[in-house]
Design a protein around this motif. Structure first.
Motif, PDB file in Angstrom:
ATOM      1  N   GLU A  66     -74.453 -95.091 -90.992  1.00 18.47           N
ATOM      2  CA  GLU A  66     -73.432 -95.901 -90.325  1.00 18.47           C
ATOM      3  C   GLU A  66     -73.063 -97.123 -91.158  1.00 18.47           C
ATOM      4  O   GLU A  66     -73.276 -98.271 -90.773  1.00 18.47           O
ATOM      5  N   MET A  67     -72.504 -96.859 -92.334  1.00 23.16           N
ATOM      6  CA  MET A  67     -72.175 -97.920 -93.271  1.00 23.16           C
ATOM      7  C   MET A  67     -70.782 -97.753 -93.820  1.00 23.16           C
ATOM      8  O   MET A  67     -70.155 -96.721 -93.614  1.00 23.16           O
ATOM      9  N   ALA A  68     -70.309 -98.769 -94.525  1.00 22.80           N
ATOM     10  CA  ALA A  68     -68.979 -98.731 -95.129  1.00 22.80           C
ATOM     11  C   ALA A  68     -68.973 -97.770 -96.315  1.00 22.80           C
ATOM     12  O   ALA A  68     -69.911 -97.743 -97.111  1.00 22.80           O
ATOM     13  N   GLU A  69     -67.917 -97.007 -96.419  1.00 19.83           N
ATOM     14  CA  GLU A  69     -67.798 -96.028 -97.506  1.00 19.83           C
ATOM     15  C   GLU A  69     -67.788 -96.710 -98.872  1.00 19.83           C
ATOM     16  O   GLU A  69     -68.375 -96.207 -99.829  1.00 19.83           O
ATOM     17  N   GLU A  70     -67.140 -97.874 -98.976  1.00 20.40           N
ATOM     18  CA  GLU A  70     -67.062 -98.587-100.254  1.00 20.40           C
ATOM     19  C   GLU A  70     -68.454 -99.003-100.737  1.00 20.40           C
ATOM     20  O   GLU A  70     -68.759 -98.917-101.922  1.00 20.40           O
ATOM     21  N   THR A  71     -69.286 -99.461 -99.815  1.00 17.58           N
ATOM     22  CA  THR A  71     -70.651 -99.862-100.165  1.00 17.58           C
ATOM     23  C   THR A  71     -71.450 -98.648-100.610  1.00 17.58           C
ATOM     24  O   THR A  71     -72.179 -98.701-101.602  1.00 17.58           O
ATOM     25  N   ALA A  72     -71.288 -97.565 -99.894  1.00 15.40           N
ATOM     26  CA  ALA A  72     -71.996 -96.336-100.244  1.00 15.40           C
ATOM     27  C   ALA A  72     -71.579 -95.846-101.625  1.00 15.40           C
ATOM     28  O   ALA A  72     -72.423 -95.447-102.430  1.00 15.40           O
ATOM     29  N   GLU A  73     -70.294 -95.887-101.908  1.00 16.58           N
ATOM     30  CA  GLU A  73     -69.809 -95.456-103.220  1.00 16.58           C
ATOM     31  C   GLU A  73     -70.382 -96.333-104.327  1.00 16.58           C
ATOM     32  O   GLU A  73     -70.778 -95.836-105.376  1.00 16.58           O
ATOM     33  N   GLN A  74     -70.433 -97.649-104.082  1.00 13.73           N
ATOM     34  CA  GLN A  74     -70.971 -98.565-105.091  1.00 13.73           C
ATOM     35  C   GLN A  74     -72.441 -98.267-105.367  1.00 13.73           C
ATOM     36  O   GLN A  74     -72.866 -98.213-106.519  1.00 13.73           O
ATOM     37  N   ILE A  75     -73.211 -98.052-104.329  1.00 19.59           N
ATOM     38  CA  ILE A  75     -74.636 -97.748-104.498  1.00 19.59           C
ATOM     39  C   ILE A  75     -74.807 -96.433-105.247  1.00 19.59           C
ATOM     40  O   ILE A  75     -75.626 -96.331-106.155  1.00 19.59           O
ATOM     41  N   CYS A  76     -74.026 -95.429-104.864  1.00 17.30           N
ATOM     42  CA  CYS A  76     -74.103 -94.130-105.540  1.00 17.30           C
ATOM     43  C   CYS A  76     -73.788 -94.257-107.020  1.00 17.30           C
ATOM     44  O   CYS A  76     -74.500 -93.716-107.863  1.00 17.30           O
ATOM     45  N   ARG A  77     -72.701 -94.970-107.323  1.00 21.33           N
ATOM     46  CA  ARG A  77     -72.327 -95.151-108.734  1.00 21.33           C
ATOM     47  C   ARG A  77     -73.428 -95.833-109.521  1.00 21.33           C
ATOM     48  O   ARG A  77     -73.782 -95.400-110.615  1.00 21.33           O
ATOM     49  N   LEU A  78     -73.978 -96.914-108.972  1.00 21.80           N
ATOM     50  CA  LEU A  78     -75.041 -97.638-109.673  1.00 21.80           C
ATOM     51  C   LEU A  78     -76.265 -96.751-109.889  1.00 21.80           C
ATOM     52  O   LEU A  78     -76.831 -96.719-110.972  1.00 21.80           O
ATOM     53  N   TYR A  79     -76.652 -96.047-108.848  1.00 23.64           N
ATOM     54  CA  TYR A  79     -77.856 -95.214-108.927  1.00 23.64           C
ATOM     55  C   TYR A  79     -77.674 -94.041-109.886  1.00 23.64           C
ATOM     56  O   TYR A  79     -78.577 -93.713-110.661  1.00 23.64           O
TER      57      TYR A  79
END
Length: 100
Positions: A66-79
């Motif tokens: 239950e989070m913002a898609e933009e935050t999830a994308e940023q975390i995915c990219r970094l990881y």
């Protein structure tokens, strides 16, 4: 949006109180987060990175945590683009304080 590399895909959730404020003369926002929020975020981030390792898509992680898609994308990219990075490293690269 789905980021995959070596069978990984990632997203994140930011809990606790997070605020963004612009500093004068700076091109970057600063983030303030409470100690309880830091602990919550670190625990949640660990679960999110585990989901990435299990091959879940960004949209699946957004729904689950239950989070913002933009935050999830940023975390995915970094990881996914920094091999060997862990939750503390992701928090550091995002400019979030944490217990490192």
């Amino acid at each position: 949006y789905t980021a995959t590399a070596s069978g990984k895909s990632s997203e994140s959730y930011v809990g606790g109180k997070i605020g963004s404020e612009a500093k004068s003369g700076a091109n970057r926002d600063t983030i303030s987060i409470s100690v309880a929020g830091q602990q919550f975020f670190a625990e949640r981030l660990h679960l999110i990175l585990r989901d990435v390792d299990r091959g879940r898509s960004v949209s699946e992680i957004v729904a689950k945590h239950e989070m913002a898609e933009e935050t999830a994308e940023q975390i995915c990219r970094l990881y996914l683009t920094h091999p060997g990075i862990d939750a503390a490293g992701v928090m550091d690269k995002m400019g979030l304080p944490g217990n490192r």
